[in-house]
Every structure is written in structure tokens, then in C-alpha cells.
Design an enzyme around this catalytic site. Structure first.
Site, PDB file in Angstrom:
ATOM      1  N   ASP A 106      -9.811 -17.559 -14.708  1.00  0.00           N
ATOM      2  CA  ASP A 106      -8.394 -17.538 -14.363  1.00  0.00           C
ATOM      3  C   ASP A 106      -8.051 -18.924 -13.810  1.00  0.00           C
ATOM      4  O   ASP A 106      -8.921 -19.775 -13.590  1.00  0.00           O
ATOM      5  CB  ASP A 106      -8.058 -16.413 -13.373  1.00  0.00           C
ATOM      6  CG  ASP A 106      -6.567 -16.041 -13.447  1.00  0.00           C
ATOM      7  OD1 ASP A 106      -5.779 -16.846 -14.001  1.00  0.00           O
ATOM      8  OD2 ASP A 106      -6.175 -14.967 -12.959  1.00  0.00           O
TER       9      ASP A 106
HETATM   10  C1  NOJ Z   1      -2.921 -16.743 -13.309  1.00  0.00           C
HETATM   11  C2  NOJ Z   1      -2.874 -15.288 -13.655  1.00  0.00           C
HETATM   12  O1  NOJ Z   1      -3.685 -14.539 -12.786  1.00  0.00           O
HETATM   13  C3  NOJ Z   1      -3.293 -15.006 -15.086  1.00  0.00           C
HETATM   14  O2  NOJ Z   1      -3.086 -13.648 -15.352  1.00  0.00           O
HETATM   15  C4  NOJ Z   1      -2.547 -15.880 -16.040  1.00  0.00           C
HETATM   16  O3  NOJ Z   1      -2.884 -15.588 -17.368  1.00  0.00           O
HETATM   17  C5  NOJ Z   1      -2.877 -17.329 -15.699  1.00  0.00           C
HETATM   18  N1  NOJ Z   1      -2.415 -17.613 -14.340  1.00  0.00           N
HETATM   19  C6  NOJ Z   1      -2.241 -18.326 -16.662  1.00  0.00           C
HETATM   20  O4  NOJ Z   1      -0.896 -18.397 -16.469  1.00  0.00           O
END
Ligand code: NOJ
Length: 756
Positions: free
Chosen positions: A288
Site C-alpha cells: 500500500d
Molecule cells: C492508499 C489506500 O489504502 C489504497 O487502498 C489505495 O489503493 C492506495 N492508497 C493508492 O491510492
């Protein structure tokens, strides 16, 4: 320059055919041949993902400057980019990767296509309320087609995190609280995004996220600690992830949270032992956003280099925006702290998905400006999201059949801060949508009621439409508009009030400790109700809310979530009876925040009811009931249904035998309607304690007024399996109950036994 890779893989030669992509072996061979050409640096480059230059969703690392990113694109040090969108922008970065880097390996372009791209479909929690797998699959398919037409080939969806905590803002992104429904939806969404042919220009790779446990963050505070036992992990959290493997999902995203002391990103048990070994997942895992570097904050990695080592060794194949793989992996390999075989394994996985998408064959296949113009925002896509939106609406209350509204002869007053809002219905996670592009309820109602409709907002929820709203800003809005609203309410036959959460009040980073109607909305509701009791409350929200007063006093309540672009059209079709609602809640509505976590498949405890005359020492609250306001699976229709004549073909079975469960469903009302009939099972005792009910089947049944249908479900051994004290997914012999009904609170039950 003709890139070496395109040349060697035969991908730009004239005899290239898509047969190349039909066989897994062929792709594996291509992957190996590309890998054999790569330097260690280039391999590490494939494991590096950069954000584009906008839409940052987390702290931006210092090195994140554009110049460095461009240089890395040229030197083959980037495998993927996220948040680059639109054919022109995607083409620009793809061109650098393909035409200027030594090997010309195409980028995979990721984006959060969470519920639609430019045309926004209902938030996933709302879609889940439809219990309609075909509609959900279609909604994902049009989101894939629209985003693919805009240059994107990989979505970071579906989020399949089960959550029992409405305080957590991200419940809007998931399918609710139940692993069975969640698994069906996870499967449908992956199939929708990826289609039957990943190399087609209208399909994109999906991501199962966040692996794992993110929905169980303590107190619902986002990014918080997760500590769950084995039973919850295997029986509740993991099943929807497993379902995505069955749907052949191409990627997984790990998670910000720690799970039982180990950050998910550095968690070998999750990523290697379960995902890659046990489940044989052959796609890749992306971290993430910055979750690799965040392992330092967790107190797990002592420095950046160790964070890179822990993540790579644990099976995180791609680094999203931590900048640590590009900076440290080479050194870690030289030191012998990361095995180069692990790097090869990660790179192969990434290249494989790129091959499957057909990117080697044509890196610009998603970059057709004509297609972009034709597909984005098309009528067909809007039709699909409208259909999805109608199916997502849940009728919570309808006393004295106040709904549907009459199309003539009824003076209606429309009131509420969200009544004319064109932005909030888009919900959270709608990055590519243009602001204020949803059809508002006001716009929708004007189509039905050209003459007598009156409208006053009564209050604002927030001033303007900011992306980041703090609760204090919401609470500061005044009551000066109340009088105008009260005036039109007095003169109306029926009042429709549109209240709820501002669009960005749920979603990532939007945890709340109070789930009442925000701001002055409760006051407004009560003030209007005082002068006119015939109120229809339309809720727009990204999570369950605590609406006890409304439930007690307001005759009709419609849960309309954040329904996306076609919101107003869908809502008015339901309000005026052109569409008979059939949605059922995918998440329990609590009476108060203090009840949370609250969910239907709870455990019985040793003291489920009060023993004898003793009113104190049993599992309860002194100041609140145990039951929720609205249970999981609950939802009404304009017609009424009756369940009767539940019969089992036998009351015991063994081995591969089955039990046929039949019952009659009657439409006892005046409208044609659809009912989601639900089958729950209770395993009365087990090697670990079992929930009081578990959803094990459902079906949508359509009935004309007065019509009856016999419905049948089959119970087999497979359905009784759970993760037992033996640490195995298996069936245990014993006594069971089966329940049939229109919500998890059904009492229609029968007993059976599984013998072996
Ligand atoms: C953080 C989020 O937790 C995740 O779900 C998302 O895909 C990413 N950022 C990218 O934007």
C-alpha cells in the site's frame, strides 16, 4: 529506437497473434526470456511504482520530485505508475518507458477505480446492498471499460476487507460485514473488472486488498492496530480474499495495519505462506502507499534499508511510493540479506501480468483517443450505473404506505442539505469524476413534479465542497435556513428530506466516533417533523448511521447511500414507485456507537439471556438493548412477503448426501416485487465455538401480487466447513439449525444433523 524487448519477444513483428497469450506456458517462456536480458537494476526497477504528479493520498516522500521520476522512467527503474490518467498522460509516460529505456518494458498503469472511473457507480457498500451479483459484475465491467479507454489497465479494487465497525470510514469501500456475501461480491467484482480476456481493450487487472485484517482496526480508527485470533482470521477475514483467487485475480495489495504484531507489508505468513504457497497465487503483491517505509513507525524496521529487506523477504513484490526498493534492494542483495531468487520471482510475477494484459504486444493499446471520447461517460455506462443505483437502495421503513409518492395530486416539499447536492452522491473515492456531476434529488424530482414541488435546503452540511472536511466545519453550519424549510413543510402533503453524510465524510482517513446525523440535520429533521408528520427521510451516507429518533418517529426511511452519477434518477424512481426497492443491508445498523462492533454472526457467550430472576449478570448493556436498529440482511419492499411451509427432505445426512430445503414464498401485497431470500445455518457446537447464525445461501425471487413460489436450497457438507481447532477447513459432525427468511433476524427454522 526499436526496443530490445519488443523485438525479442516478437511482439512488434507482423506475424504477432494473440494466440501468444492463450497459453500460460507460452507466457512463462516469454517472461523467462525477458528476465534473462535484465540487469539486476532493471529487475529492481520493475518492482518500483511511482505516483503521478497529483492525487497524493499519503505523505509524499522527499525524493518524490518529478525530475527524478522521469530519469528513472528512462533508465528502466520504474515498473508501474499510479494516478496517471487520460490517454495523453498515459501515452507520455509509456512512451518514455518503452522508447527511451534500454529494454523498453511497458509500464502497468494503476488507478483507484473503486466505484466507477469518470461515471460513478454506487459506493461498493451500496452495491453490496443489491445482493445482485450480475449487476455488481456489470458495474465493475463498465468501470473497467471506461478506465481502460482512458489509459488505465490496473485497478486497486475490489477492497474485500470485512468490517464490523461503522466508525471505520472505509466500510464504504467494501461489501460489509459478512464473509459469505463478501466472497460472492469479491468474486463478481474481479470477474467484472478482468472479464474473460484480460488482453481485451475493455478489461483491466484487479487487486484484492488490503491483505489482511485492515477492516478490524481497533476502535475503527483508520490505520490502527489489528489483533485478531486465528478463528476470526480464517473464518471471517480470509474467505473473500480466497474467493478472489478463485476468480483469478491478478494482484493483491497488502495493508497499512499490523496484524498480531507484524505489519501486513512485512508479514511473511500472510504473503508467502498463505497467499503464494497455500493458495498458489501467481500474480503479484503491491504494497500500500508508503506501507514499506511505515514499518519504521510501526516499530518493526529499524531503518529504511531494513524496511526494504523485510518487505521483499515477506513477499511484497512492488513498492508503492516508499522509494526503498530502488534505493536499497541492490545493496541488500550484495550483503546477502535478500536472495536474488526472490527478486526474480517478484519480477516474473509482474512481467507475467503485463504479458497477460497484452502490453508487450502493444504498449499503447489503452491509449486510443477516439475510443476514450466514445466510451468515457457513454450512455451505455450511465444506463448500467443507473440500474445498479436503483438496485442498491434499501427501504428501511414505510409506515402506512407513505411511499411510493403519488405522481399527481400530492404537494411535495423537498428539504435538506443534500437535496440539491450534486457532489456528495459521488461519495468518496471518485478521483477521476468531475465535481458536481451527480444528478441531484432535486433534479430528479423536477422530472416528476413540474408544478407543485417546493424546495428549501434548510441548512448546509458544509460550506462549499471541499475534499477534506473536518467535523468542526460541519458542526458550524447554522440554523438560519430552518424557517424557510418549515414554511414549505407546513404547506405540503408530504415532505421529502435528504439528509446524511457529506460525500467525503466516509472513506480513507474518515473514521468517526459519532454516527448521528452530522451537523444541524437532526435539529432540522425534528423541526420539520413538528409541523408535518408525513416525512420521507432519504439518507445519503457511506456507512451505517445511528438514527434511532428517525426510526421511532419518521414514517418512511430510504437508505440511498452515495449512489454515484445517476443518484437522483435512481432515488426518484424508487420514491415514485417506478422501481420497487429490493436492497438488503450488507451491514448492521447499530442503535448507538457503544454497541460497535455489532454484527449478526456473533457468538452466543456463556450468558446469552438473563438467568432466572437475575437481571444483572448476563451479557448485555445496562443502558442499551443488545439488538441492532436494523439487522444485516434487512430491507423492505412496497409489497409484502410471507415465508411458510419450511420443509427438509431429511433431518440427517452423511458424507456426500444432501438435504433439500424447501419453503413457500408468497407475495401478499399489491406490487410486483423482488425478495432476496436468505438461508442461514447455525452449527450448535464445535471444536471452536460457532456463530449464532451464518449466511450460507441467498437467491433473488421475483413475484407478482398474489403469486406464490416454492423455493429450494440445498445443504451439503461443503457448506458446513469452517476452520476448526484442528487448523483445517473441514466439516464437523453434529447438530445444526437452518433458518430461512428475509433478514438475519428470521425465526423460521428447522433442525438437522450431519452424521459423517
Ligand atoms: C492508499 C489506500 O489504502 C489504497 O487502498 C489505495 O489503493 C492506495 N492508497 C493508492 O491510492
Amino acid at each position: 529506437m526499436v526496443s530490445i524487448i519488443l523485438f525479442l519477444s516478437g511482439c512488434d513483428s507482423s506475424n504477432q497473434s494473440s494466440e501468444l497469450y492463450d497459453s500460460k506456458d507460452e507466457i512463462d517462456k516469454k517472461v523467462d526470456s525477458v528476465l534473462s536480458l535484465m540487469t539486476l537494476q532493471e529487475k529492481i526497477g520493475q518492482m518500483n511504482q511511482y505516483n503521478g504528479f497529483w492525487n497524493v493520498t499519503g505523505p509524499k516522500p522527499k525524493e518524490g520530485d518529478a525530475a527524478k521520476k522521469y530519469e528513472h522512467l528512462r533508465t528502466g527503474m520504474v515498473g508501474s505508475m499510479l494516478n496517471i490518467r487520460g490517454v495523453d498522460e498515459v501515452r507520455k509516460v509509456q512512451k518514455i518507458a518503452v522508447e527511451e529505456s534500454r529494454l523498453g518494458i511497458p509500464l502497468i498503469i494503476g488507478f483507484d477505480v473503486i466505484h466507477g472511473y469518470k461515471t460513478i457507480s454506487p459506493i461498493p457498500l451500496a452495491e453490496a446492498a443489491s445482493w445482485d451479483m450480475e449487476a455488481i459484475k456489470k458495474s465493475a465491467a463498465v468501470a473497467a471499460a471506461e478506465s481502460a479507454a482512458s489509459g488505465i489497465n490496473w485497478t486497486f479494487a475490489p477492497m474485500v476487507d470485512i468490517s464490523r465497525d461503522a466508525r471505520w470510514g472505509r466500510v464504504m469501500e467494501g461489501a460489509g460485514e459478512d464473509p459469505y456475501l463478501g466472497s460472492k461480491i469479491a468474486y463478481a467484482r474481479v470477474k467484472g473488472f478482468q472479464g474473460d480476456d484480460l488482453s481485451a481493450v475493455n478489461t483491466i487487472a484487479a487487486t484484492a486488498k488490503h491483505f489482511a485484517g485492515y477492516g478490524f482496526s481497533e476502535s475503527g480508527r483508520d490505520y490502527n492496530t489489528v489483533d485478531v485470533g486465528t478463528s476470526t482470521l480464517y473464518n471471517i477475514i480470509l474467505p473473500p480474499f480466497k474467493a478472489t483467487i478463485e476468480a483469478d485475480v491478478k494482484t493483491f495489495m497488502n495493508s497499512f495495519n499490523e496484524l498480531n504484531g507484524i505489519p501486513a507489508t512485512g508479514n511473511k505468513f500472510l504473503q508467502r505462506d498463505i497467499l503464494k504457497e497455500k493458495w498458489k497465487f501467481d500474480g503479484f503483491v503491491v504494497s500500500d502507499w508508503g506501507s514499506i517505509v511505515e514499518m519504521k513507525n510501526h516499530g518493526y524496521a529499524k531503518n529504511d534499508k531494513e524496511a526494504a529487506m523485510l518487505a521483499a523477504n515477506a513477499g511484497s513484490d512492488m513498492d508503492m511510493e516508499s522509494y526503498l526498493y530502488v534505493n536499497y534492494l541492490e545493496e541488500l542483495i550484495a550483503d546477502g540479506n535478500v536472495d536474488e531468487d526472490l527478486i526474480d520471482d517478484a519480477v516474473k510475477r509482474i512481467l507475467k501480468v503485463k504479458f497477460e494484459l497484452g502490453l508487450f504486444e502493444d504498449p499503447y493499446k489503452y491509449c486510443d483517443s477516439d475510443r476514450e471520447k466514445r466510451v468515457v461517460g457513454s450512455k451505455e455506462i450511465n444506463e448500467v450505473v443507473l440500474d445498479m443505483a436503483k438496485k442498491s437502495i434499501v427501504l428501511l421503513k414505510n409506515e402506512n404506505n407513505l411511499l411510493p409518492l403519488k405522481k399527481e395530486g400530492q404537494k411535495i416539499a423537498l428539504i435538506g442539505p443534500l437535496s440539491d447536492d450534486k457532489n456528495s452522491p459521488l461519495g468518496s473515492w471518485r478521483i477521476a469524476a468531475d465535481d458536481n456531476t451527480a444528478i441531484s434529488v432535486l433534479e430528479g424530482m423536477k422530472k416528476y413534479d413540474k408544478n407543485t414541488l417546493t424546495h428549501q435546503k434548510g441548512a448546509d452540511l458544509v460550506v462549499g465542497n471541499p475534499a477534506f472536511v473536518f467535523e468542526t466545519e460541519i458542526n458550524e453550519t447554522g440554523t438560519s435556513g430552518f424557517q424557510a424549510a418549515i414554511k414549505i413543510a407546513k404547506n405540503a402533503d408530504v415532505v421529502v428530506m435528504v439528509l446524511g453524510e457529506y460525500g467525503f465524510q466516509s472513506g480513507e482517513g474518515r473514521s468517526r466516533t459519532n454516527l448521528d446525523l452530522p451537523g444541524v440535520q437532526q435539529q432540522l429533521l425534528e423541526a420539520v417533523y413538528k409541523v408535518n408528520k408525513k416525512v420521507v427521510l432519504v439518507l445519503m451516507n457511506g456507512r451505517p448511521l445511528t438514527i434511532n429518533w428517525a426510526d421511532k418517529n419518521i414514517p418512511a426511511i430510504v437508505e440511498a447511500w452515495h449512489l454515484g452519477t445517476q443518484s437522483g434518477n435512481a432515488i426518484v424512481q424508487v420514491l415514485y414507485g417506478d422501481y420497487n426497492p429490493s436492497g438488503k443491508l450488507p451491514m448492521t445498523f447499530p442503535r448507538s456507537v457503544g454497541q460497535i462492533p455489532i454484527y449478526y454472526n456473533y457468538k452466543n457467550t456463556g450468558r446469552p439471556t438473563y438467568p432466572g430472576n437475575n437481571l444483572v449478570f448476563w451479557s448485555h448493556f445496562s443502558d442499551e438493548e443488545n439488538t441492532p436498529l436494523y439487522p444485516f440482511g434487512y430491507g423492505l419492499s412496497y409489497t409484502t412477503f410471507k415465508y411458510d411451509h419450511l420443509k427438509l427432505s431429511t433431518d440427517s445426512f452423511r458424507g456426500n448426501e444432501k438435504i433439500e430445503v424447501t419453503f413457500d414464498l408468497y407475495n401478499t401485497g399489491k406490487y410486483e416485487g423482488k425478495e432476496v431470500v436468505q438461508l442461514y445455518i447455525r452449527d450448535l457446537y464445535g471444536s471452536i465455538t460457532r456463530p449464532v447464525k451464518e449466511l450460507k445461501g441467498f437467491e433473488m425471487v421475483s413475484l407478482k401480487p398474489g403469486e406464490t413460489k416454492q423455493v429450494m436450497f440445498t445443504i451439503n457438507k461443503e457448506m458446513l466447513k469452517f476452520y476448526t481447532a484442528n487448523e483445517k477447513w473441514e466439516t464437523e459432525t453434529g447438530d445444526f439449525k437452518v433458518f430461512i427468511g428475509g433478514s438475519s433476524y428470521t425465526k423460521l427454522e428447522a433442525d438437522f444433523e450431519f452424521i459423517n
